[in-house]
Scaffold this motif. Structure first.
Motif, PDB file in Angstrom:
ATOM      1  N   MET A 188     -24.881 -57.259  26.780  1.00  0.00           N
ATOM      2  CA  MET A 188     -24.978 -56.043  25.984  1.00  0.00           C
ATOM      3  C   MET A 188     -23.884 -55.086  26.420  1.00  0.00           C
ATOM      4  SD  MET A 188     -25.817 -52.687  25.472  1.00  0.00           S
ATOM      5  CE  MET A 188     -26.906 -52.023  26.696  1.00  0.00           C
ATOM      6  N   SER A 189     -23.202 -54.501  25.453  1.00  0.00           N
ATOM      7  CA  SER A 189     -22.130 -53.551  25.749  1.00  0.00           C
ATOM      8  C   SER A 189     -22.290 -52.309  24.886  1.00  0.00           C
ATOM      9  CB  SER A 189     -20.755 -54.180  25.482  1.00  0.00           C
ATOM     10  OG  SER A 189     -20.584 -55.362  26.239  1.00  0.00           O
ATOM     11  N   ASP A 190     -22.230 -51.131  25.507  1.00  0.00           N
ATOM     12  CA  ASP A 190     -22.321 -49.853  24.790  1.00  0.00           C
ATOM     13  C   ASP A 190     -21.265 -48.912  25.343  1.00  0.00           C
ATOM     14  OD1 ASP A 190     -22.950 -47.578  23.420  1.00  0.00           O
ATOM     15  OD2 ASP A 190     -24.843 -47.207  24.459  1.00  0.00           O
ATOM     16  N   GLY A 191     -20.049 -49.046  24.827  1.00  0.00           N
ATOM     17  CA  GLY A 191     -18.933 -48.247  25.307  1.00  0.00           C
ATOM     18  C   GLY A 191     -19.017 -46.779  24.949  1.00  0.00           C
ATOM     19  N   SER A 192     -19.996 -46.387  24.121  1.00  0.00           N
ATOM     20  CA  SER A 192     -20.117 -44.975  23.755  1.00  0.00           C
ATOM     21  C   SER A 192     -20.456 -44.099  24.961  1.00  0.00           C
ATOM     22  CB  SER A 192     -21.189 -44.800  22.672  1.00  0.00           C
ATOM     23  OG  SER A 192     -22.477 -45.097  23.179  1.00  0.00           O
ATOM     24  N   ASN A 193     -20.989 -44.727  26.013  1.00  0.00           N
ATOM     25  CA  ASN A 193     -21.372 -43.971  27.205  1.00  0.00           C
ATOM     26  C   ASN A 193     -20.553 -44.410  28.418  1.00  0.00           C
ATOM     27  OD1 ASN A 193     -22.791 -41.971  28.497  1.00  0.00           O
ATOM     28  ND2 ASN A 193     -24.671 -43.152  28.725  1.00  0.00           N
ATOM     29  N   GLY A 325     -24.798 -51.709  34.430  1.00  0.00           N
ATOM     30  CA  GLY A 325     -24.218 -50.437  34.847  1.00  0.00           C
ATOM     31  C   GLY A 325     -22.955 -50.096  34.088  1.00  0.00           C
ATOM     32  N   ALA A 326     -21.852 -49.919  34.825  1.00  0.00           N
ATOM     33  CA  ALA A 326     -20.616 -49.386  34.263  1.00  0.00           C
ATOM     34  C   ALA A 326     -20.240 -50.069  32.957  1.00  0.00           C
ATOM     35  CB  ALA A 326     -19.489 -49.518  35.277  1.00  0.00           C
ATOM     36  N   GLY A 327     -19.847 -49.254  32.027  1.00  0.00           N
ATOM     37  CA  GLY A 327     -19.452 -49.763  30.708  1.00  0.00           C
ATOM     38  C   GLY A 327     -19.849 -48.869  29.546  1.00  0.00           C
TER      39      GLY A 327
END
Length: 350
Positions: A188-193, A325-327
Motif C-alpha cells: 500500500m502506498s499513499d504519497g499524499s502524506n 511507515g515512511a512514504g
C-alpha cells in the motif's frame, strides 16, 4: 487488493552487522534534554542503540560485513549470486548506486545484475519481493542487502527522533527452490502524506549553507533542515488505524488468521504502537511478536531483517511480516523461513 504470489524461492541465509558502540538512552537523554525523558523511553521501548562513531562509516560497510559473514560461514558461494539488491535511504553517494559498488567490494561476478531501492520503513519487504521475483526468473541466488546509517541525519536534540534511531546493515540470500512454500505479498502506498516522515535533501531541496545550521522549529524540535523530521501522531494513526485494515484484508484473501503463524515480524517503530498493531490483527504480542528495538532502536527498513537475525535463532517456519511507515507506505508478506541459516548479529568497530 493486489496480491503477488511468488513460487519456488526460499530464504537461505541471513546475517546482520551493527557498530559495537552502544548508546544508553537514559544517559543520552540526560545529556541532551532538560526534562526527564524516562517515560518517553519506556513507551518507545528503546533502552540502547548501536551508533557508528567513525565519520567515514556508511550503510555499505555494515552490509558488506554481513554479506562476508554469509559467504564465510553460510555455505553460499559467491559465484552462485546472480543479482545484488541494496535497500537504503543512506547510500554512499547519489551516483553510482550502492549495489554496483557492493558487487565490487564482495568480489562478485561482473555479470550480476545490480539494483538499489530507495525505501525506508517498509523497504525490506519491497526488497524481498524483488529478490524473490529475480531469483525465480534468473534461477540464481540473489543477495539482498539492507542497511541505513540513521545517525548521519538525526538531530541529537530532536525529541521525536533522537531517542529512537540506530545504525545497522544486513544481508539476506534468496535462493530458487522448486519445493519451497509459496510466498505472498501485498503493498500500500499513499504519497499524499509523504511529509509525515521526511529527510529533505535532494534535487528539490539542493544543499544550501543555511541547511546545515541547527534551529528550533515550530514543533519544538531542534534540528537542521537536512535532518529527519517525523510527525509522530500522523505515523501512529497510520500504523494503528490504516495498517490493520490492510493486514486483515490480506489474511482474509489468503484465508489465514493470526494464530496460524508462528511469528509476527514487524518494523521496529515503537513498542507501544507495535503491541496495538499486533492486537488489532489477531496476534499475541507476548508470544508471537519478537522485539529487538530495545537493543538496536529503530533501524529503518533494516529493523525486520535484524529482528530475524537477533531474535529468531531457533527454527521458525511460517511468519507474517509487516514493514510500515515512511512514504507513507506498507509492505506485508506471508513467507516461510524453513531451512534458513541464521548467522546472527556481528558487532564491529565502526
Amino acid at each position: 487488493m493486489n496480491i503477488s504470489t511468488v513460487k519456488g524461492v526460499r530464504m537461505e541465509a541471513i546475517a546482520a552487522c551493527v557498530p559495537e558502540n552502544k548508546v544508553d538512552n537514559l544517559e543520552f537523554a540526560k545529556a541532551h534534554f532538560e526534562e526527564d525523558m524516562s517515560s518517553n523511553i519506556k513507551a518507545l521501548g528503546v533502552v540502547e542503540r548501536h551508533v557508528a562513531v567513525k565519520e567515514e562509516t556508511t550503510s555499505m560497510d555494515m552490509c558488506v560485513a554481513a554479506a562476508e559473514k554469509i559467504f564465510a560461514e553460510g555455505g553460499v558461494k559467491k559465484e552462485d549470486i546472480g543479482a545484488v539488491i541494496f535497500v537504503t535511504l543512506t547510500p554512499d553517494c547519489l551516483m553510482p548506486n550502492n549495489s554496483t559498488y557492493a558487487q565490487h567490494l564482495l568480489g562478485l561476478g561482473k555479470d550480476v545484475a545490480t539494483l538499489d531501492i530507495n525505501h525506508a520503513c517498509p523497504g525490506y519487504v519491497f526488497g524481498l519481493w524483488n529478490a524473490a521475483l529475480i531469483a525465480q526468473n534468473l534461477q540464481k541466488k540473489v543477495l539482498l542487502l539492507d542497511g541505513d546509517i540513521n545517525s548521519k541525519y538525526v538531530s541529537p536534540w530532536d525529541k521525536s527522533t533522537a531517542l529512537l534511531f540506530g545504525d545497522a546493515g544486513t544481508a539476506t540470500v534468496v535462493t530458487p527452490d522448486a519445493s519451497a512454500p509459496n510466498w505472498h505479498f501485498t503493498f500500500m502506498s499513499d504519497g499524499s502524506n509523504r511529509d509525515a516522515i521526511t529527510v529533505k535533501l535532494g534535487m528539490r531541496y539542493p544543499l544550501k549553507k543555511e541547511y546545515l545550521d541547527y534551529q528550533v522549529w515550530e514543533d519544538g524540535g531542534k534540528r537542521r533542515f537536512i535532518d529527519m523530521y517525523m510527525n509522530g501522531r500522523a505515523v501512529f494513526d497510520y500504523v494503528v488505524d490504516v495498517v490493520p485494515e490492510i493486514a486483515n484484508a490480506f489474511m482474509d484473501e489468503l484465508e489465514t488468521s493470526g494464530e496460524e503463524y508462528e511469528k509476527l515480524v514487524l518494523h521496529q517503530a515503537n513498542h507501544f504502537m507495535l503491541k496495538k498493531l499486533a492486537k488489532a490483527i489477531g496476534f499475541d504480542h507476548k508470544t508471537q511478536m519478537p522485539v529487538c528495538m530495545n537493543k538496536y532502536g529503530n533501524t529503518s527498513s533494516v529493523s525486520i531483517p535484524i529482528t530475524i537475525s537477533s531474535e529468531l535463532s531457533e527454527p521458525v517456519d511460517h511468519i507474517f511480516m509487516i514493514g510500515m511507515g515512511a512514504g507513507l507506505a506498507s509492505g506485508i508478506a506471508d513467507i516461510s523461513l524453513k531451512g534458513l541459516k541464521n548467522l546472527g548479529v556481528i558487532e564491529k568497530e565502526l
